[in-house]
Scaffold this active site. Sequence first.
Site, PDB file in Angstrom:
ATOM      1  N   ASN A  50      -8.475   2.285  10.585  1.00 30.15           N
ATOM      2  CA  ASN A  50      -7.510   2.013  11.804  1.00 30.15           C
ATOM      3  C   ASN A  50      -8.100   2.668  12.796  1.00 30.15           C
ATOM      4  O   ASN A  50      -8.674   2.156  13.671  1.00 30.15           O
ATOM      5  CB  ASN A  50      -6.037   2.248  11.168  1.00 30.15           C
ATOM      6  CG  ASN A  50      -5.155   1.728  12.410  1.00 30.15           C
ATOM      7  OD1 ASN A  50      -4.024   1.789  12.331  1.00 30.15           O
ATOM      8  ND2 ASN A  50      -5.359   1.271  13.471  1.00 30.15           N
ATOM      9  N   THR A  51      -7.679   3.852  12.743  1.00 31.83           N
ATOM     10  CA  THR A  51      -8.420   4.915  13.908  1.00 31.83           C
ATOM     11  C   THR A  51      -9.682   4.558  14.443  1.00 31.83           C
ATOM     12  O   THR A  51     -10.030   4.411  15.624  1.00 31.83           O
ATOM     13  CB  THR A  51      -8.066   6.314  13.483  1.00 31.83           C
ATOM     14  OG1 THR A  51      -6.682   6.503  13.126  1.00 31.83           O
ATOM     15  CG2 THR A  51      -8.312   7.398  14.995  1.00 31.83           C
ATOM     16  N   LYS A  88       0.906  -1.293   0.078  1.00 34.22           N
ATOM     17  CA  LYS A  88       0.123  -0.110   0.080  1.00 34.22           C
ATOM     18  C   LYS A  88       0.928   1.170  -0.083  1.00 34.22           C
ATOM     19  O   LYS A  88       1.833   1.556   0.904  1.00 34.22           O
ATOM     20  CB  LYS A  88      -0.798   0.160   1.277  1.00 34.22           C
ATOM     21  CG  LYS A  88      -1.684   1.319   1.307  1.00 34.22           C
ATOM     22  CD  LYS A  88      -2.421   1.524   2.504  1.00 34.22           C
ATOM     23  CE  LYS A  88      -3.047   2.621   2.668  1.00 34.22           C
ATOM     24  NZ  LYS A  88      -3.455   3.168   4.000  1.00 34.22           N
ATOM     25  N   GLY A 131      -7.265   9.779  10.093  1.00 35.04           N
ATOM     26  CA  GLY A 131      -7.633   9.893  11.800  1.00 35.04           C
ATOM     27  C   GLY A 131      -8.604  10.937  12.121  1.00 35.04           C
ATOM     28  O   GLY A 131      -8.832  11.149  13.229  1.00 35.04           O
ATOM     29  N   GLY A 161     -10.687   8.297   7.289  1.00 38.27           N
ATOM     30  CA  GLY A 161     -11.754   9.518   7.396  1.00 38.27           C
ATOM     31  C   GLY A 161     -12.776   8.664   8.109  1.00 38.27           C
ATOM     32  O   GLY A 161     -13.801   9.451   8.561  1.00 38.27           O
TER      33      GLY A 161
END
Length: 269
Positions: free
Chosen positions: A220-221, A111, A172, A199
């Site tokens: 992720n976040t 990635k 994030g 996002g």
Amino acid sequence: MTETPEIQLPEDKPLEIAGKVYQSRLLVGTGKYHDLMETGHAIEASGAEIVTVAVRRTNIGQNPDEPNLLDVISPDRYTILPNTAGCYNAKDAVRTCRLARELLDGHNLVKLEVLGDEKTLFPNVVETLSACETLIKDGFEVMVYTSDDPIIAKELEQMGCVSVMPLAAPIGSGLGIRNPYNIRMILEEAKVPIIVDAGVGTASDAAIAMELGCHGVLMNTAIAAAQQPVLMASAMRKAIEAGREAYLAGRMPKKLYASASSPIEGTFF
């Protein structure tokens, strides 16, 4: 009598990236968790099959004396997707991908993300295009983080990227999809998987991305920063599935005025 035209619903094709088919359309990261145990539990709850790893920040064998993420996230079970998070130019990104390939025994799927600045973490499109060209020539299969610009997305696809990953909002931020219209334009022209990247803040954001017709969502976040990450991972799994089914089902048209669900004709009084 005029026949009602048949509505063409989307075809349910499996998610295929670089020749491999995946059952889950949720891709997850490994950063910001409290520890490796929580990371492992959350990823298992998410049902994800592709797990992305920041090579510059996470030990996947570079430091033999430190805990290794691969002890928790086994390459035998998951597709490990090394990423170039923290790179701000093409040279550093290419070097990071080559390091990852060496650590993962010739693994070519990466990635690519080349950032513009630390405040917005928006992609540097010029450096991204340069890195893509080098990596593809070097035999890498590139999934690329980019802006939601349909022109740039098409250019990256034509260069040979195996997946284009437009941001929904800043990394994030948890703001959700800020420009669904651009995402739809990208989808209309795409011949490779479009994975919304960055996002997403909660399950409804993920469902919206899938309802638009995106092939998957990477996050992720949204999971790691939740008060209960494992529970949020489970919620995201369900949201991805629900959003995909809603897209395939074909939603009702939006109307300005009401339309009674029970018709007046034929009532008893």
